[in-house]
Design an enzyme around this catalytic site. Structure first.
Site, mmCIF file in Angstrom:
data_model
loop_
_atom_site.group_PDB
_atom_site.id
_atom_site.type_symbol
_atom_site.label_atom_id
_atom_site.label_comp_id
_atom_site.label_asym_id
_atom_site.label_seq_id
_atom_site.Cartn_x
_atom_site.Cartn_y
_atom_site.Cartn_z
ATOM 1 N N CYS A 1 37.838 -53.576 39.579
ATOM 2 C CA CYS A 1 38.823 -54.204 38.701
ATOM 3 C C CYS A 1 38.327 -55.563 38.223
ATOM 4 O O CYS A 1 37.712 -56.311 38.990
ATOM 5 C CB CYS A 1 40.142 -54.378 39.446
ATOM 6 S SG CYS A 1 41.017 -52.829 39.658
ATOM 7 N N ARG B 1 43.324 -44.977 40.087
ATOM 8 C CA ARG B 1 42.219 -45.354 40.970
ATOM 9 C C ARG B 1 42.701 -45.672 42.378
ATOM 10 O O ARG B 1 41.951 -45.535 43.339
ATOM 11 C CB ARG B 1 41.491 -46.592 40.419
ATOM 12 C CG ARG B 1 40.681 -46.304 39.189
ATOM 13 C CD ARG B 1 39.926 -47.513 38.762
ATOM 14 N NE ARG B 1 39.265 -48.110 39.919
ATOM 15 C CZ ARG B 1 38.638 -49.269 39.904
ATOM 16 N NH1 ARG B 1 38.598 -49.964 38.802
ATOM 17 N NH2 ARG B 1 38.060 -49.729 40.976
ATOM 18 N N ARG C 1 33.909 -62.116 41.016
ATOM 19 C CA ARG C 1 33.510 -61.177 42.070
ATOM 20 C C ARG C 1 32.005 -61.232 42.374
ATOM 21 O O ARG C 1 31.272 -60.251 42.206
ATOM 22 C CB ARG C 1 33.987 -59.767 41.744
ATOM 23 C CG ARG C 1 35.464 -59.739 41.410
ATOM 24 C CD ARG C 1 36.072 -58.376 41.477
ATOM 25 N NE ARG C 1 36.465 -57.991 42.814
ATOM 26 C CZ ARG C 1 37.070 -56.847 43.097
ATOM 27 N NH1 ARG C 1 37.324 -55.987 42.162
ATOM 28 N NH2 ARG C 1 37.412 -56.576 44.340
ATOM 29 N N ASP D 1 46.745 -58.399 46.183
ATOM 30 C CA ASP D 1 46.955 -57.098 45.540
ATOM 31 C C ASP D 1 48.427 -56.845 45.188
ATOM 32 O O ASP D 1 48.725 -55.901 44.452
ATOM 33 C CB ASP D 1 46.439 -55.963 46.438
ATOM 34 C CG ASP D 1 44.928 -55.991 46.569
ATOM 35 O OD1 ASP D 1 44.268 -56.633 45.730
ATOM 36 O OD2 ASP D 1 44.401 -55.372 47.517
ATOM 37 N N LYS E 1 43.306 -46.728 50.610
ATOM 38 C CA LYS E 1 42.082 -46.730 49.795
ATOM 39 C C LYS E 1 41.020 -47.620 50.418
ATOM 40 O O LYS E 1 39.879 -47.215 50.616
ATOM 41 C CB LYS E 1 42.425 -47.222 48.378
ATOM 42 C CG LYS E 1 41.227 -47.626 47.542
ATOM 43 C CD LYS E 1 41.626 -48.012 46.137
ATOM 44 C CE LYS E 1 41.960 -49.451 45.899
ATOM 45 N NZ LYS E 1 40.831 -50.393 45.903
ATOM 46 N N ASN E 2 41.408 -48.864 50.723
ATOM 47 C CA ASN E 2 40.404 -49.830 51.161
ATOM 48 C C ASN E 2 39.976 -49.639 52.620
ATOM 49 O O ASN E 2 39.155 -50.384 53.128
ATOM 50 C CB ASN E 2 40.894 -51.258 50.902
ATOM 51 C CG ASN E 2 40.880 -51.558 49.411
ATOM 52 O OD1 ASN E 2 40.205 -50.879 48.633
ATOM 53 N ND2 ASN E 2 41.642 -52.563 48.989
HETATM 54 N N1 EPU Z 1 33.560 -64.055 47.222
HETATM 55 C C1 EPU Z 1 32.470 -64.883 47.038
HETATM 56 N N2 EPU Z 1 31.232 -64.388 47.280
HETATM 57 C C2 EPU Z 1 31.027 -63.115 47.706
HETATM 58 C C3 EPU Z 1 32.146 -62.275 47.902
HETATM 59 C C4 EPU Z 1 33.404 -62.769 47.649
HETATM 60 O O1 EPU Z 1 32.609 -66.027 46.655
HETATM 61 O O2 EPU Z 1 29.871 -62.748 47.931
HETATM 62 C C5 EPU Z 1 34.905 -64.580 46.938
HETATM 63 C C6 EPU Z 1 35.583 -63.840 45.774
HETATM 64 O O3 EPU Z 1 35.186 -64.344 44.535
HETATM 65 C C7 EPU Z 1 37.041 -64.088 46.066
HETATM 66 C C8 EPU Z 1 37.092 -64.136 47.590
HETATM 67 O O4 EPU Z 1 35.761 -64.304 48.026
HETATM 68 O O5 EPU Z 1 37.419 -65.333 45.564
HETATM 69 C C9 EPU Z 1 37.670 -62.908 48.223
HETATM 70 O O6 EPU Z 1 37.074 -61.738 47.694
HETATM 71 P P1 EPU Z 1 36.748 -60.490 48.616
HETATM 72 O O7 EPU Z 1 35.265 -60.379 48.725
HETATM 73 O O8 EPU Z 1 37.575 -60.530 49.851
HETATM 74 O O9 EPU Z 1 37.273 -59.311 47.741
HETATM 75 P P2 EPU Z 1 36.656 -57.884 47.806
HETATM 76 O O10 EPU Z 1 36.154 -57.647 49.173
HETATM 77 O O11 EPU Z 1 35.777 -57.670 46.642
HETATM 78 C C10 EPU Z 1 38.744 -56.570 48.667
HETATM 79 C C11 EPU Z 1 39.554 -55.431 48.147
HETATM 80 C C12 EPU Z 1 40.405 -55.921 46.983
HETATM 81 C C13 EPU Z 1 41.292 -57.058 47.459
HETATM 82 C C14 EPU Z 1 40.431 -58.167 48.064
HETATM 83 C C15 EPU Z 1 41.221 -59.294 48.673
HETATM 84 C C16 EPU Z 1 38.093 -53.560 48.536
HETATM 85 C C17 EPU Z 1 37.225 -52.512 47.967
HETATM 86 N N3 EPU Z 1 38.660 -54.377 47.675
HETATM 87 O O12 EPU Z 1 37.931 -56.990 47.571
HETATM 88 O O13 EPU Z 1 41.211 -54.834 46.587
HETATM 89 O O14 EPU Z 1 42.010 -57.578 46.374
HETATM 90 O O15 EPU Z 1 39.589 -57.623 49.099
HETATM 91 O O16 EPU Z 1 42.072 -58.823 49.637
HETATM 92 O O17 EPU Z 1 38.287 -53.635 49.741
HETATM 93 C C18 EPU Z 1 42.426 -53.494 45.087
HETATM 94 O O18 EPU Z 1 42.575 -52.672 45.999
HETATM 95 O O19 EPU Z 1 43.038 -53.415 43.995
HETATM 96 C C19 EPU Z 1 41.513 -54.601 45.265
HETATM 97 C C20 EPU Z 1 41.065 -55.341 44.253
#
Ligand code: EPU
Length: 441
Positions: A130, A422, A135, A329, A35-36
């Site tokens: 989610c 999802r 976020r 995850d 997915k990701n």
């Molecule tokens: N963060 C910030 N500021 C930002 C962005 C992120 O402080 O601008 C913080 C977040 O609050 C968090 C940390 O950075 O504490 C890591 O978050 P990250 O941005 O890596 O998460 P994401 O990119 O939104 C992706 C996956 C998630 C997975 C996380 C961590 C996608 C679409 N989603 O999320 O996947 O849990 O990386 O590996 O790629 C899932 O598949 O169920 C899922 C939630």
């Protein structure tokens, strides 16, 4: 297409008859495309001068939402069968991302990078996805500003404008390691002027895989998969060698099946996976006493407990970490595993502050889990679980409930199963194939 998505949105429920601790499932499972990974390559198609073919696409709701989002922005998408499509970006777009869809999908934020660098402007709502913590998107906004963009915000929308002559390369240090911020800025830099250096990047294999594909189409990215990525900006990408992007197998599905197999199966083989991508999960499970036979592209789990549940795995502390550490995850699924292991273990969720809200319902099933603070829980095991009515709070915790329900004695109902849809394609059908009694009602 739109109708499909609407139908998927209707609340679904899984009815699961538990195994009462018996390890009797048997057969083979294969992870589908990640997915990701596929969500990001779909966003990256905006950087191309021509159409791009993508294969091994999982049939899941998040992918349908992303496709719809692109279609609404003028992309032409043609399905070439169940797992394959061609996507052609428009020359121009209104560059306003559809609110209803973007609010359902965290990955919608990844569109900002390619849209801004190609079309010069993007308006979008705060992305959804989610509910597992705050976020924020501050890392994205400050990085775009460093590349010369202007960011403004009204009640509902962010609007970002690139300078007239396009984004410029910049040195960007991410104060938090973020998967989507790394991907988004890597994509934005491909059409920017000059060199961009991204530091403290996420190292997920999907990022490396995406960079390799883009490089084969003319991008100049080095260091993807390491903490420092360098991108030299240039022209629109062209797929002159007609390379088809093949979505890699989903390492989170692989890890999910490992945990499920260790708890519920006599023997299960996870085929067509990349064991290296599940190394942290494998290390923890082996330390706890799970017997795994690992090949180049398969992992076989064998439980010799004769279905009597006399012997138990040994509890061990688990701490989530950015890749290659143990993935957030899989944290909820590992907690379910720990309810069946002998001893006391601390689960430390280091990445998201709202990802432990599933424990109350596990306790109602008979688990003994104590909350220490927003990030830490203590799990005491082993405890027999009883079937219950549960409500899936998010995608991964939803699958954790499916596994808990399979372990439990009696019948469970898991509402909001569409959250699970999802990210896990037709999980009910796939689990039935290895002997689980699970139905969608
Ligand atoms: N963060 C910030 N500021 C930002 C962005 C992120 O402080 O601008 C913080 C977040 O609050 C968090 C940390 O950075 O504490 C890591 O978050 P990250 O941005 O890596 O998460 P994401 O990119 O939104 C992706 C996956 C998630 C997975 C996380 C961590 C996608 C679409 N989603 O999320 O996947 O849990 O990386 O590996 O790629 C899932 O598949 O169920 C899922 C939630």
């Amino acid at each position: 297409m739109f109708l499909d998505v609407l139908c998927c949105n209707m609340t679904q429920t899984f009815r699961i008859k538990g195994l009462g601790g018996k390890k009797i499932l048997s057969g083979e499972l294969s992870p589908h495309g990640a997915k990701n990974a596929v969500l990001k390559v779909l966003a990256a198609t905006a950087l191309f001068s021509e159409s791009i073919e993508i294969s091994n696409i999982p049939d899941i709701e998040d992918v349908n939402s992303m496709i719809l989002l692109l279609e609404k922005s003028g992309f032409f998408i043609k399905r070439l069968g169940a797992r394959r499509l061609v996507c052609q970006p428009p020359r121009k777009t209104a560059a306003r991302i559809n609110t209803d869809i973007a609010k359902k999908l965290r990955a919608s934020i990844v569109l900002t990078g390619p849209f801004l660098s190609r079309y010069g402007k993007i308006s979008f709502p705060h992305p959804g996805g989610c509910v597992i913590g705050e976020r924020p998107i501050d890392l994205f906004l400050s990085a775009f500003q460093k590349m010369g963009a202007r960011v403004s915000r009204n009640k509902d929308y962010y609007t970002i404008n690139a300078p007239k002559n396009g984004l410029r390369g910049a040195n960007i240090f991410f104060e938090n390691i973020s998967v989507t911020a790394t991907e988004t800025l890597m994509l934005a830099a491909i059409l920017a002027r000059g060199e961009t250096i991204l530091s403290n990047c996420a190292m997920e294999p999907e990022i490396k895989y995406l960079a390799e594909f883009l490089n084969s189409c003319g991008a100049r990215i080095t260091g993807a998969g390491t903490p420092t990525i360098c991108v030299i900006g240039g022209e629109l990408l062209r797929n002159t060698k007609n390379i088809v992007y093949k979505t890699p197998p989903d390492r989170i599905e692989t890890g999910s099946f490992l945990i499920l197999g260790a708890l519920c199966a006599r023997d299960v083989t996870i085929k067509n996976c990349i064991p290296e991508h599940a190394a942290s999960t494998i290390a923890i499970l082996e330390r706890m006493g799970v017997s795994l036979n690992i090949g180049k592209n398969y992992i076989k789990i064998t439980n010799d407990f004769s279905g009597k549940g006399k012997k138990h795995f040994l509890a061990t502390g688990v701490k989530t970490h950015e890749y290659p550490g143990f993935p957030t995850d899989l944290q909820a699924l590992m907690t379910v595993f720990l309810t069946q292991a002998s001893g006391e273990a601390l689960v430390f969720e280091t990445i998201f502050e709202g990802r432990l809200n599933y424990i109350e319902l596990l306790n109602r099933m008979g688990a003994r889990i104590t909350s220490m603070d927003q990030h830490r829980i203590l799990v005491k095991g082993p405890t027999p679980l009883r079937g219950r009515k549960l409500e899936s709070p998010d995608l991964r915790a939803g699958l954790a409930y499916v596994i808990a329900a399979l372990v439990a004695k009696g019948t469970s109902f898991i509402h909001n199963a569409n959250y699970i849809d999802r990210g896990y394609e037709k999980i009910d059908e796939r689990l039935r194939e290895i002997g689980a009694d699970i139905e969608r009602v």
